[in-house]
Design a protein around this motif. Structure first.
Motif, short mmCIF file in Angstrom:
data_model
loop_
_atom_site.label_atom_id
_atom_site.label_comp_id
_atom_site.label_asym_id
_atom_site.label_seq_id
_atom_site.Cartn_x
_atom_site.Cartn_y
_atom_site.Cartn_z
N VAL A 281 0.84 -1.21 0.00
CA VAL A 281 0.00 0.00 0.00
C VAL A 281 0.87 1.26 0.00
O VAL A 281 1.73 1.44 0.87
CB VAL A 281 -0.96 0.03 1.21
CG1 VAL A 281 -1.79 1.32 1.19
CG2 VAL A 281 -1.88 -1.18 1.20
N ARG A 282 0.63 2.07 -0.97
CA ARG A 282 1.33 3.36 -1.13
C ARG A 282 0.34 4.48 -0.82
O ARG A 282 -0.77 4.50 -1.38
CB ARG A 282 1.83 3.45 -2.57
CG ARG A 282 2.23 4.82 -3.11
CD ARG A 282 2.72 4.58 -4.54
NE ARG A 282 2.82 5.77 -5.34
CZ ARG A 282 3.94 6.45 -5.55
NH1 ARG A 282 5.07 6.05 -4.98
NH2 ARG A 282 3.96 7.51 -6.34
N ALA A 283 0.70 5.38 0.06
CA ALA A 283 -0.16 6.51 0.40
C ALA A 283 0.37 7.76 -0.29
O ALA A 283 1.50 8.19 -0.04
CB ALA A 283 -0.20 6.73 1.91
N CYS A 284 -0.43 8.34 -1.17
CA CYS A 284 -0.07 9.55 -1.89
C CYS A 284 -0.67 10.76 -1.17
O CYS A 284 -1.89 10.83 -1.00
CB CYS A 284 -0.59 9.49 -3.32
SG CYS A 284 0.10 8.12 -4.29
N ILE A 285 0.18 11.65 -0.75
CA ILE A 285 -0.24 12.79 0.08
C ILE A 285 -0.10 14.06 -0.74
O ILE A 285 1.01 14.53 -1.02
CB ILE A 285 0.60 12.84 1.37
CG1 ILE A 285 0.32 11.57 2.19
CG2 ILE A 285 0.29 14.09 2.18
CD1 ILE A 285 1.37 11.23 3.18
N SER A 286 -1.24 14.62 -1.13
CA SER A 286 -1.25 15.81 -1.98
C SER A 286 -1.16 17.09 -1.15
O SER A 286 -1.41 17.08 0.06
CB SER A 286 -2.55 15.85 -2.80
OG SER A 286 -2.70 14.67 -3.56
N THR A 287 -0.81 18.17 -1.82
CA THR A 287 -0.72 19.52 -1.22
C THR A 287 0.06 19.51 0.09
O THR A 287 -0.38 20.06 1.10
CB THR A 287 -2.13 20.14 -1.01
OG1 THR A 287 -2.92 19.30 -0.15
CG2 THR A 287 -2.84 20.31 -2.34
N ALA A 288 1.24 18.92 0.08
CA ALA A 288 2.05 18.84 1.29
C ALA A 288 2.82 20.12 1.57
O ALA A 288 3.34 20.31 2.68
CB ALA A 288 3.03 17.66 1.20
N GLU B 163 4.43 2.78 2.08
CA GLU B 163 5.13 3.90 1.45
C GLU B 163 4.34 5.18 1.62
O GLU B 163 3.11 5.18 1.57
CB GLU B 163 5.33 3.61 -0.04
CG GLU B 163 5.99 4.73 -0.81
CD GLU B 163 6.07 4.48 -2.31
OE1 GLU B 163 6.79 5.21 -3.00
OE2 GLU B 163 5.38 3.54 -2.80
N LEU B 164 5.07 6.28 1.81
CA LEU B 164 4.49 7.61 1.82
C LEU B 164 5.07 8.37 0.63
O LEU B 164 6.28 8.58 0.55
CB LEU B 164 4.84 8.36 3.11
CG LEU B 164 4.34 7.79 4.43
CD1 LEU B 164 5.01 8.50 5.60
CD2 LEU B 164 2.82 7.91 4.53
N SER B 165 4.21 8.77 -0.30
CA SER B 165 4.63 9.62 -1.42
C SER B 165 4.10 11.02 -1.14
O SER B 165 2.89 11.26 -1.17
CB SER B 165 4.08 9.08 -2.74
OG SER B 165 4.34 9.99 -3.78
N VAL B 166 5.01 11.94 -0.86
CA VAL B 166 4.64 13.27 -0.38
C VAL B 166 4.84 14.28 -1.50
O VAL B 166 5.95 14.41 -2.04
CB VAL B 166 5.47 13.64 0.86
CG1 VAL B 166 5.11 15.02 1.36
CG2 VAL B 166 5.27 12.59 1.96
#
Length: 300
Positions: free
Chosen positions: A137-144, A172-175
């Motif tokens: 699971v990859r978490a995509c974090i927008s507007t960081a 995973e954290l994709s920032v």
């Protein structure tokens, strides 16, 4: 003196993030050829497609066929906004799922009609189910960094959101600097904090090149040990909910920069340029990234 990583992993997002908002219809055959050519260039991690409503994102209506027909090389990531999307992705054979949430409430509501908290509450059982089934699971974090509606985002808000994702068990954290407003100092400071707080998960930086700062921001993140970056061949991409934002930073330009620093990626720049040349006739605007222009002049 800072020490740069010896190796960097590039996560190619062109087939998904790059094409999802493309005005021209890109047919399934062209997408599969694009994916295959990127794999030939040495890409081992890639966002293939999205299982989203074709009503809202018609470009991704062929998601099932893309997952089923793409050659299985490395980690192939599929975006799924909710439980239904995740179920469809798994049925098609996906083994890695990306979910996404914006730090900014306003951006999140315009994107998926939910607040950030509501989105996280809805994703918690979805992520639990995916992890129970052995899915990456990859978490995509927008507007960081900045939001087109709310302005500057405080680092503590990003940390809090990442912390909740990590507590859910993401891998995973994709920032992301979604609208391309971050500068190198802001990149350094945020990713330094993230590296210190979340050493147990994969940390990936995702920069858009709206103000031509993405390469500088990547170099700043390298200095704190970030060794994973989302990039898009040809600089393809954009976001309909981020007015003025242009595409992602170009894979070919990033790989060239890293190679010039002696950092290994396992990716052939010329073959990435060939992949860009293959998809270029299918998109609605000319591709003018630095290395691709050199390639067309046979200097790549």
């Amino acid at each position: 003196m800072f020490i740069l990583p010896k190796n960097v992993t590039i996560i190619e997002v062109g087939p998904r993030d790059g094409l999802q908002n493309e005005k021209n219809h890109v047919d399934e055959k062209a997408k599969l050829e694009f994916i295959r050519s990127l794999q030939t260039a040495g890409i081992k991690e890639m966002e293939l497609t999205s299982f989203v409503s074709p009503k809202w994102v018609p470009q991704m209506a062929d998601a099932k066929n893309i997952v089923e027909k793409a050659e299985k090389i490395g980690r192939q990531i599929v975006l799924a906004p909710n439980e239904k999307g995740a179920d469809l992705a798994i049925e098609a054979g996906a083994e890695s799922i990306a979910v996404f949430v914006g730090v900014s409430n306003t951006f999140n509501k315009k994107n998926i009609n939910r607040s950030t908290v509501e989105s996280m509450d809805a994703l918690e059982p979805v992520i639990a189910k995916l992890k129970n089934d052995g899915i990456f699971v990859r978490a995509c974090i927008s507007t960081a960094f900045y939001c087109p509606y709310e302005g500057k985002i405080e680092k503590e808000e990003v940390i809090d959101l990442c912390n909740r994702f990590v507590s859910m068990g993401v891998d995973e954290l994709s920032v992301a600097d979604t609208i391309g407003m971050a500068n190198p100092v802001e990149s350094y400071e945020l990713f330094k904090l993230l590296k210190e707080r979340f050493s147990e998960v994969l940390l990936t930086a995702h920069f858009h090149d709206t103000r031509k700062m993405a390469i500088a921001n990547i170099f700043a993140a390298l200095q704190v040990g970030i060794d994973r970056f989302d990039t898009s061949a040809g600089g393809l991409g954009g976001c309909p909910f981020a007015p003025g934002a242009t595409g992602n930073v170009a894979t070919e330009d990033v790989v060239h920069m890293l190679a010039s620093l002696g950092i290994e990626t396992g990716i052939d720049v010329e073959k990435i340029c060939e992949a860009v040349g293959m998809i270029a006739p299918h998109v609605s605007h000319p591709i003018e990234t630095g290395m691709y222009k050199l390639y067309n002049n046979r200097s790549c």
